[in-house]
Design a protein around this motif. Structure first.
Motif, PDB file in Angstrom:
ATOM      1  N   ALA A 116      78.124  26.655  40.102  1.00 27.20           N
ATOM      2  CA  ALA A 116      77.406  27.689  39.374  1.00 27.20           C
ATOM      3  C   ALA A 116      77.430  29.024  40.108  1.00 27.20           C
ATOM      4  CB  ALA A 116      75.957  27.263  39.142  1.00 27.20           C
ATOM      5  N   GLN A 117      78.029  29.046  41.293  1.00 30.94           N
ATOM      6  CA  GLN A 117      78.076  30.267  42.088  1.00 30.94           C
ATOM      7  C   GLN A 117      79.325  30.267  42.946  1.00 30.94           C
ATOM      8  OE1 GLN A 117      75.104  30.696  45.241  1.00 30.94           O
ATOM      9  NE2 GLN A 117      74.763  32.817  44.666  1.00 30.94           N
ATOM     10  N   THR A 118      79.918  31.448  43.113  1.00 34.93           N
ATOM     11  CA  THR A 118      81.050  31.624  44.007  1.00 34.93           C
ATOM     12  C   THR A 118      80.705  32.727  45.009  1.00 34.93           C
ATOM     13  OG1 THR A 118      82.670  30.980  42.325  1.00 34.93           O
ATOM     14  CG2 THR A 118      83.490  32.228  44.212  1.00 34.93           C
ATOM     15  N   VAL A 119      80.829  32.413  46.280  1.00 37.90           N
ATOM     16  CA  VAL A 119      80.584  33.385  47.349  1.00 37.90           C
ATOM     17  C   VAL A 119      81.886  33.528  48.128  1.00 37.90           C
ATOM     18  CG1 VAL A 119      79.236  33.922  49.402  1.00 37.90           C
ATOM     19  CG2 VAL A 119      78.159  32.726  47.483  1.00 37.90           C
ATOM     20  N   THR A 120      82.357  34.749  48.253  1.00 35.23           N
ATOM     21  CA  THR A 120      83.609  35.009  48.952  1.00 35.23           C
ATOM     22  C   THR A 120      83.302  35.608  50.316  1.00 35.23           C
ATOM     23  OG1 THR A 120      84.621  35.484  46.801  1.00 35.23           O
ATOM     24  CG2 THR A 120      85.892  36.053  48.758  1.00 35.23           C
ATOM     25  N   VAL A 121      83.938  35.057  51.349  1.00 41.07           N
ATOM     26  CA  VAL A 121      83.627  35.466  52.719  1.00 41.07           C
ATOM     27  C   VAL A 121      84.909  35.705  53.508  1.00 41.07           C
ATOM     28  CG1 VAL A 121      81.464  34.158  52.701  1.00 41.07           C
ATOM     29  CG2 VAL A 121      83.529  33.091  53.624  1.00 41.07           C
ATOM     30  N   LEU A 122      84.766  36.491  54.557  1.00 41.46           N
ATOM     31  CA  LEU A 122      85.831  36.689  55.531  1.00 41.46           C
ATOM     32  C   LEU A 122      85.316  36.309  56.910  1.00 41.46           C
ATOM     33  CD1 LEU A 122      87.400  40.104  54.460  1.00 41.46           C
ATOM     34  CD2 LEU A 122      88.560  37.897  54.485  1.00 41.46           C
ATOM     35  N   ARG A 123      86.150  35.633  57.685  1.00 44.96           N
ATOM     36  CA  ARG A 123      85.782  35.264  59.047  1.00 44.96           C
ATOM     37  C   ARG A 123      85.692  36.504  59.941  1.00 44.96           C
ATOM     38  NH1 ARG A 123      89.191  32.677  61.963  1.00 44.96           N
ATOM     39  NH2 ARG A 123      91.043  32.658  60.684  1.00 44.96           N
ATOM     40  N   ARG A 124      84.941  36.354  61.024  1.00 40.91           N
ATOM     41  CA  ARG A 124      84.812  37.443  62.004  1.00 40.91           C
ATOM     42  C   ARG A 124      86.203  37.926  62.436  1.00 40.91           C
ATOM     43  NH1 ARG A 124      81.589  35.833  67.126  1.00 40.91           N
ATOM     44  NH2 ARG A 124      79.763  36.817  66.173  1.00 40.91           N
ATOM     45  N   GLY A 125      86.355  39.235  62.458  1.00 41.77           N
ATOM     46  CA  GLY A 125      87.623  39.821  62.863  1.00 41.77           C
ATOM     47  C   GLY A 125      88.525  40.207  61.713  1.00 41.77           C
ATOM     48  N   LEU A 126      88.154  39.807  60.479  1.00 43.23           N
ATOM     49  CA  LEU A 126      88.963  40.128  59.304  1.00 43.23           C
ATOM     50  C   LEU A 126      88.220  41.110  58.415  1.00 43.23           C
ATOM     51  CD1 LEU A 126      90.297  36.583  58.288  1.00 43.23           C
ATOM     52  CD2 LEU A 126      91.492  38.365  59.582  1.00 43.23           C
ATOM     53  N   SER A 127      88.938  42.128  57.919  1.00 46.00           N
ATOM     54  CA  SER A 127      88.365  43.112  57.009  1.00 46.00           C
ATOM     55  C   SER A 127      89.019  42.981  55.646  1.00 46.00           C
ATOM     56  CB  SER A 127      88.584  44.537  57.540  1.00 46.00           C
ATOM     57  OG  SER A 127      87.992  44.707  58.800  1.00 46.00           O
ATOM     58  N   TYR A 128      88.298  43.427  54.634  1.00 43.93           N
ATOM     59  CA  TYR A 128      88.853  43.439  53.280  1.00 43.93           C
ATOM     60  C   TYR A 128      90.117  44.287  53.242  1.00 43.93           C
ATOM     61  CZ  TYR A 128      89.086  44.181  48.221  1.00 43.93           C
ATOM     62  OH  TYR A 128      89.494  44.226  46.913  1.00 43.93           O
ATOM     63  N   ARG A 129      91.109  43.800  52.527  1.00 47.12           N
ATOM     64  CA  ARG A 129      92.323  44.593  52.353  1.00 47.12           C
ATOM     65  C   ARG A 129      93.028  44.158  51.086  1.00 47.12           C
ATOM     66  NH1 ARG A 129      92.974  40.499  55.635  1.00 47.12           N
ATOM     67  NH2 ARG A 129      94.876  39.291  55.797  1.00 47.12           N
ATOM     68  N   GLU A 130      93.828  45.040  50.557  1.00 46.88           N
ATOM     69  CA  GLU A 130      94.597  44.745  49.351  1.00 46.88           C
ATOM     70  C   GLU A 130      95.944  44.149  49.738  1.00 46.88           C
ATOM     71  OE1 GLU A 130      93.571  44.890  46.389  1.00 46.88           O
ATOM     72  OE2 GLU A 130      91.738  46.089  46.576  1.00 46.88           O
ATOM     73  N   PHE A 131      96.461  43.276  48.866  1.00 44.52           N
ATOM     74  CA  PHE A 131      97.796  42.728  49.051  1.00 44.52           C
ATOM     75  C   PHE A 131      98.727  43.322  48.005  1.00 44.52           C
ATOM     76  CE2 PHE A 131      95.293  39.718  51.400  1.00 44.52           C
ATOM     77  CZ  PHE A 131      96.125  39.338  52.437  1.00 44.52           C
ATOM     78  N   PRO A 132     100.038  43.262  48.231  1.00 48.49           N
ATOM     79  CA  PRO A 132     100.978  43.877  47.288  1.00 48.49           C
ATOM     80  C   PRO A 132     100.800  43.337  45.875  1.00 48.49           C
ATOM     81  CG  PRO A 132     102.099  43.234  49.304  1.00 48.49           C
ATOM     82  CD  PRO A 132     100.712  42.658  49.384  1.00 48.49           C
ATOM     83  N   GLU A 133     101.084  44.194  44.890  1.00 44.08           N
ATOM     84  CA  GLU A 133     100.988  43.783  43.494  1.00 44.08           C
ATOM     85  C   GLU A 133     101.893  42.568  43.258  1.00 44.08           C
ATOM     86  OE1 GLU A 133     101.602  45.673  39.023  1.00 44.08           O
ATOM     87  OE2 GLU A 133     101.856  46.913  40.812  1.00 44.08           O
ATOM     88  N   GLY A 134     101.370  41.610  42.549  1.00 42.68           N
ATOM     89  CA  GLY A 134     102.135  40.396  42.279  1.00 42.68           C
ATOM     90  C   GLY A 134     101.888  39.297  43.286  1.00 42.68           C
ATOM     91  N   SER A 135     101.208  39.603  44.406  1.00 46.91           N
ATOM     92  CA  SER A 135     100.914  38.582  45.397  1.00 46.91           C
ATOM     93  C   SER A 135      99.856  37.634  44.854  1.00 46.91           C
ATOM     94  CB  SER A 135     100.418  39.227  46.691  1.00 46.91           C
ATOM     95  OG  SER A 135      99.916  38.247  47.585  1.00 46.91           O
ATOM     96  N   HIS A 136      99.931  36.353  45.243  1.00 49.26           N
ATOM     97  CA  HIS A 136      98.898  35.392  44.838  1.00 49.26           C
ATOM     98  C   HIS A 136      97.677  35.476  45.740  1.00 49.26           C
ATOM     99  CE1 HIS A 136     100.868  33.319  48.152  1.00 49.26           C
ATOM    100  NE2 HIS A 136      99.868  32.472  48.210  1.00 49.26           N
TER     101      HIS A 136
END
Length: 246
Positions: A116-136
């Motif tokens: 009923a809920q989705t929480v998205t997390v990044l481990r310590r040392g990782l920042s949000y970033r975009e991946f190339p268009e078409g990447s999975h």
């Protein structure tokens, strides 16, 4: 510990899951180890697909997927082969929340219970970033479904602007008015550049589009009487070793 359903973008957490007995299925490849998942049940009534009870975990060998992975095996994947007994779990790991989604009705998944809920997390040392268009892949991180049967435990280490709610309108010490939509989402009503952000202390003007209560105003004032927006960012970055999610 914390309420397992109480998450906000920006939260810094320590997440863990007890190591549980299982076995290796389908062997180990250069980037994945496949194990019999010890927590979910197969949803045999699902009309959209079938699941065989096996989950593939990323192996930390430099591929982008693996750096998101939270689960680990004991022994390590390089010491395992198909049929071997092992344990799977999450050692205490510092993460920060990049997204929170609620599902009503719950998601249709091939396993039970349906989340009923989705929480998205990044481990310590990782920042949000975009991946190339078409990447999975996407840059927001690793998805967790609290309450889906996996016995996660969570400890909140920091919630920036904990006394605030999305949509709050405040006045700052420099005389500017702002709207709060998240710890890194401040909009100045004067349409001037945000610069270093709001100047503390802050005065709560309205909440949910209505005049705020005296108690809410006092909580906001007390939480911003010392420190600054930039100090909050520095404290957050010291815990996460990351940059705030845009």
């Amino acid at each position: 510990m914390m309420d397992e359903l109480d998450f906000r973008v920006g939260d810094v957490l320590s997440v863990a899951c007890p190591f549980t007995d299982t076995r290796v299925e389908q062997g180990v490849t250069w980037d994945h180890v496949s194990v019999r998942w010890p927590w979910w049940e197969i949803d045999s009534s699902n009309e959209f697909g079938q699941w065989n009870g096996i989950v593939a975990l990323g192996v930390d060998n430099g591929v982008p997927e693996a750096e998101f992975e939270l689960f680990r095996t004991d022994p390590l994947p390089e010491q395992l082969k198909a049929g071997d007994a092992c344990r799977v779990g999450v050692p205490p790991t510092v993460v920060h929340v990049t997204a929170v989604d609620h599902h009503d009705p719950p998601l249709e998944t091939v396993w039970l219970p349906h989340p009923a809920q989705t929480v998205t997390v990044l481990r310590r040392g990782l920042s949000y970033r975009e991946f190339p268009e078409g990447s999975h892949l996407h840059g927001s991180g690793y998805t967790i479904h609290p309450g889906d049967g996996i016995p996660f435990t969570f400890e909140r280490l920091m919630r920036p602007y904990a006394t605030f709610q999305a949509g709050d309108e405040v006045a700052d010490a420099a005389g500017r008015a702002w709207r709060f939509d998240g710890p890194w989402e401040w909009t100045a009503f004067d349409e001037e550049p945000a610069g270093a952000g709001p100047t503390w202390p802050l005065i709560l003007l309205s909440r949910a589009g209505a005049p705020c209560s005296a108690g809410d105003a006092e909580a906001v004032a007390a939480s911003t009487v010392s420190g600054s927006h930039q100090q909050t960012i520095r404290d957050w970055m010291a815990l996460t070793e990351a940059s705030p999610t845009p």
